[in-house]
Design a protein around this motif. Sequence first.
Motif, PDB file in Angstrom:
ATOM      1  N   GLY A 137       0.828  -1.311  -0.149  1.00  0.00           N
ATOM      2  CA  GLY A 137       0.327  -0.142  -0.031  1.00  0.00           C
ATOM      3  C   GLY A 137       0.961   0.834   0.008  1.00  0.00           C
ATOM      4  N   PRO A 138       0.767   2.184  -0.094  1.00  0.00           N
ATOM      5  CA  PRO A 138       0.743   3.641   0.004  1.00  0.00           C
ATOM      6  C   PRO A 138       1.858   3.837   1.098  1.00  0.00           C
ATOM      7  CG  PRO A 138      -1.513   3.786   0.685  1.00  0.00           C
ATOM      8  CD  PRO A 138      -1.224   2.928   0.102  1.00  0.00           C
ATOM      9  N   GLY A 139       3.171   4.384   0.723  1.00  0.00           N
ATOM     10  CA  GLY A 139       3.976   5.052   2.162  1.00  0.00           C
ATOM     11  C   GLY A 139       4.787   5.803   1.864  1.00  0.00           C
ATOM     12  N   SER A 140       3.935   6.929   1.199  1.00  0.00           N
ATOM     13  CA  SER A 140       4.505   8.406   0.226  1.00  0.00           C
ATOM     14  C   SER A 140       4.708   9.056   2.059  1.00  0.00           C
ATOM     15  CB  SER A 140       3.908   8.896  -0.599  1.00  0.00           C
ATOM     16  OG  SER A 140       3.895   8.773  -1.946  1.00  0.00           O
ATOM     17  N   ARG A 141       3.955   8.793   2.391  1.00  0.00           N
ATOM     18  CA  ARG A 141       3.785   9.743   4.102  1.00  0.00           C
ATOM     19  C   ARG A 141       4.810   9.140   4.719  1.00  0.00           C
ATOM     20  NH1 ARG A 141       2.483   8.288   8.849  1.00  0.00           N
ATOM     21  NH2 ARG A 141       0.927   6.115   8.340  1.00  0.00           N
ATOM     22  N   ILE A 142       5.313   7.993   4.350  1.00  0.00           N
ATOM     23  CA  ILE A 142       6.591   8.116   5.891  1.00  0.00           C
ATOM     24  C   ILE A 142       7.933   7.758   4.446  1.00  0.00           C
ATOM     25  CG2 ILE A 142       7.313   5.556   6.966  1.00  0.00           C
ATOM     26  CD1 ILE A 142       4.590   4.453   6.947  1.00  0.00           C
ATOM     27  N   ALA A 149       3.382   2.318  -4.184  1.00  0.00           N
ATOM     28  CA  ALA A 149       2.111   0.765  -4.021  1.00  0.00           C
ATOM     29  C   ALA A 149       3.045   0.368  -2.920  1.00  0.00           C
ATOM     30  CB  ALA A 149       2.431  -0.274  -5.043  1.00  0.00           C
ATOM     31  N   GLY A 150       4.270   0.077  -2.233  1.00  0.00           N
ATOM     32  CA  GLY A 150       4.603  -0.707  -1.068  1.00  0.00           C
ATOM     33  C   GLY A 150       5.868  -0.425  -0.989  1.00  0.00           C
ATOM     34  N   ALA A 151       6.592  -0.696  -0.239  1.00  0.00           N
ATOM     35  CA  ALA A 151       7.722  -0.935   0.136  1.00  0.00           C
ATOM     36  C   ALA A 151       8.796  -2.313   0.790  1.00  0.00           C
ATOM     37  CB  ALA A 151       8.639   0.860   1.074  1.00  0.00           C
ATOM     38  N   ILE A 152      10.539  -2.008   0.897  1.00  0.00           N
ATOM     39  CA  ILE A 152      10.074  -2.888   1.398  1.00  0.00           C
ATOM     40  C   ILE A 152      11.322  -3.010   1.639  1.00  0.00           C
ATOM     41  CG2 ILE A 152      11.612  -5.507   0.108  1.00  0.00           C
ATOM     42  CD1 ILE A 152       9.836  -4.704  -1.912  1.00  0.00           C
ATOM     43  N   PRO A 379      -0.347  13.066   2.312  1.00  0.00           N
ATOM     44  CA  PRO A 379      -1.429  13.064   3.887  1.00  0.00           C
ATOM     45  C   PRO A 379      -1.349  11.237   4.150  1.00  0.00           C
ATOM     46  CG  PRO A 379      -2.623  14.559   2.244  1.00  0.00           C
ATOM     47  CD  PRO A 379      -1.367  13.922   1.558  1.00  0.00           C
ATOM     48  N   GLY A 380      -1.335  11.167   5.151  1.00  0.00           N
ATOM     49  CA  GLY A 380      -2.073   9.463   5.460  1.00  0.00           C
ATOM     50  C   GLY A 380      -2.512   9.601   6.910  1.00  0.00           C
ATOM     51  N   ALA A 381      -3.763   8.455   6.792  1.00  0.00           N
ATOM     52  CA  ALA A 381      -4.251   8.442   8.421  1.00  0.00           C
ATOM     53  C   ALA A 381      -4.094   6.650   8.771  1.00  0.00           C
ATOM     54  CB  ALA A 381      -5.163   9.293   8.487  1.00  0.00           C
ATOM     55  N   GLU A 382      -4.379   6.491  10.218  1.00  0.00           N
ATOM     56  CA  GLU A 382      -4.311   4.863  10.572  1.00  0.00           C
ATOM     57  C   GLU A 382      -5.067   4.576  11.727  1.00  0.00           C
ATOM     58  OE1 GLU A 382      -0.500   3.530  10.382  1.00  0.00           O
ATOM     59  OE2 GLU A 382       0.343   4.083   8.827  1.00  0.00           O
ATOM     60  N   GLY A 398      -4.747   6.958   2.346  1.00  0.00           N
ATOM     61  CA  GLY A 398      -2.936   8.168   2.161  1.00  0.00           C
ATOM     62  C   GLY A 398      -2.615   8.158   0.044  1.00  0.00           C
ATOM     63  N   ILE A 399      -2.350   9.099   0.006  1.00  0.00           N
ATOM     64  CA  ILE A 399      -1.658   9.871  -1.379  1.00  0.00           C
ATOM     65  C   ILE A 399      -0.783   8.823  -1.537  1.00  0.00           C
ATOM     66  CG2 ILE A 399      -1.397  11.898  -2.361  1.00  0.00           C
ATOM     67  CD1 ILE A 399      -4.499  11.352  -1.693  1.00  0.00           C
ATOM     68  N   SER A 400      -0.178   8.641  -2.894  1.00  0.00           N
ATOM     69  CA  SER A 400       0.465   8.361  -4.107  1.00  0.00           C
ATOM     70  C   SER A 400       1.378   9.156  -4.944  1.00  0.00           C
ATOM     71  CB  SER A 400       0.444   6.344  -4.036  1.00  0.00           C
ATOM     72  OG  SER A 400      -0.084   6.192  -3.197  1.00  0.00           O
ATOM     73  N   TYR A 401       2.617   9.189  -4.501  1.00  0.00           N
ATOM     74  CA  TYR A 401       3.014   9.455  -6.131  1.00  0.00           C
ATOM     75  C   TYR A 401       3.960   9.159  -6.425  1.00  0.00           C
ATOM     76  CZ  TYR A 401       4.478  14.800  -7.902  1.00  0.00           C
ATOM     77  OH  TYR A 401       4.815  14.899  -9.007  1.00  0.00           O
TER      78      TYR A 401
END
Length: 615
Positions: A137-142, A149-152, A379-382, A398-401
């Motif tokens: 899922g979106p990781g741009s906020r982090i 689409a994700g991070a590893i 921005p993003g929230a959980e 979350g917003i991706s870019y």
Amino acid sequence: MKIFSTAILFISFIIGAKAHQDNDSTSVDLGEVIIMENRIGIPFNKISRNISVISRKEIETTPARSIQEVLSFTPGVDVRQRGVSGVQANIGIRGGSFEQTLMLLNGIKLSDPQTGHHMMNIPVPLQSIQRIEVLKGPGSRIFGQNAYAGAINIITTLPETKSLQIQGFGGDFGMRGGHIISSLPIGNYRQTLSVSHDASDGHQYNSDFKVTNIFYESGIEFNDKHEFNTMIGFTDREFGANGFYTDAFPDQWESVQTLLSSISHTFDHNNLYIQTRAYWRRNIDEFRLRRNEPEFFTNNHISDVVALEINSAYTSDWGTTGFGVEGRQESIDSNNLGQRSRDFLGVFAEHRIELGEKTDIRAGLYSNYYSEYGWRHFPGAEIGFQLNNSNRLYGNFGISYRIPSYTELYYEDASNTSTPNLSPEEATNYEFGWKLSKSRLKAEVVFFHRYTQNLIDYTRLPSDQSPNPNRWTPGNVSEVTFNGIETAIKYAVNIGGTNAKLQEVSLSYNYINAGLVQQEGVQSRFALNSLRNQFIAGIQAEFLQRAEFTLKSRYIERIALDPYFLLDARIDYNRLKTFGLFVEVSNITNTDYIEAGFVQMPGRWVKAGFSLNLF
């Protein structure tokens, strides 16, 4: 949908059976694993999003010789290899392309401004990895713009005791290789050095390769507050690239060298955590359309990424606040792409608070300035709700870019052209999930939605000629909607006795519906080849308390491509002892399949080797 129904029924059956089983004290408690995400550290069982953690044991016993192959057994991850043993692979998450996935090593971003094809040039032997965290899922906020689409995140460790590990192997197609990993702590100074080499004559014409990795990591604790760490790694990859990028030139060849170095300082005292680090990554890429005729067509690219980051967190009665800043410069010197550079500045802040004993909320904002595109905000929230000790509900937004790579903007050759005015990709993401976590049983069901604007894809007109003479051209697709559901279960069965025991079974099913409307009569290189159905199953067994058996199966169906089934197995003997042996068999069913480009993957092949664990 029949497959999906079967998966749900299987999960329901296992959950019901589990209610009558005793706890297994030998199973691993993932709740003890802290997911750092560079700032706020959160226990795995308190995370309000879909994350898979691949443990050290899984890495060692999976029938795989590379990080890429290990990831191919992870639910929701689409690994599309060109060749074998990690020569080159594209990693997609939830239908995203390889350009939309961010790779990290101990939190350091491995993005390459030239192309996402280089993101897996990771200078760490597989055996040096402690665990792998896969954020879907979106990781741009982090992490910023590349985690679309994700991070590893690949995590290594610094042992506090001396050790020396040696491994060697050989197999079909002239495969041979091995590694040496040593740990030599001196007082408070810990250090590891790893060297590995893999090579093969190739499973088809012009598919030979050589891969060498050298990795050194060190750390010193001056006191209980301050710690310094350094890391330097180098990987050298040379391979025949038959079918990697086009089928018009079977003699393609590539040589890639990647250097990564970093230094960091960590301050951790009472309620305050601050980590400052700097890193430099250089990638040197030489590509030829004709291996033995460099004068015909050769591309030479040198890309550099230099960055400085400050990540921090403060815990108070009001929760935990994460904040920080990062600056990065990306540049490239290329005879095809030109001499170019761009600058990034990122500022981020987030806060996590627990409301009572059952509810927690985490929200934040990552703002980036790009020298080419100006300011962008993610921005993003959980939110998570703990139903009881075992069940958790969660949702996030979350917003991706993602900005285009230099290859998408400027690269041209006989098979590809460029589009310098490409717009960045943007997406809005939602996720809702349920987690079950008990001592012997882990299960999760997740629904996700991603609405994408300006998706970048390569297209070309079809042709009756073979190979197709028309060139691929990158462009922006106006709107694409991805909806998907992910299910996964892992159960520590522990049935049997000392002579034979079934230890664990796992099952996952993932379905993605991509609402992409492609122009009629146009071929798509990436967007129409994303994952649609993925079914992964595995078992682990033990024999005579010395031999471990792992069996993994995969059913993969991508949009507009034929589905295929793969079966792989591995046997380890005395894995944790001084002297051990192992045998791997890949593609037991001898399946005929292609994962990426025009590369025909090998049929059944066998590898065998030994390991020495000294000190």
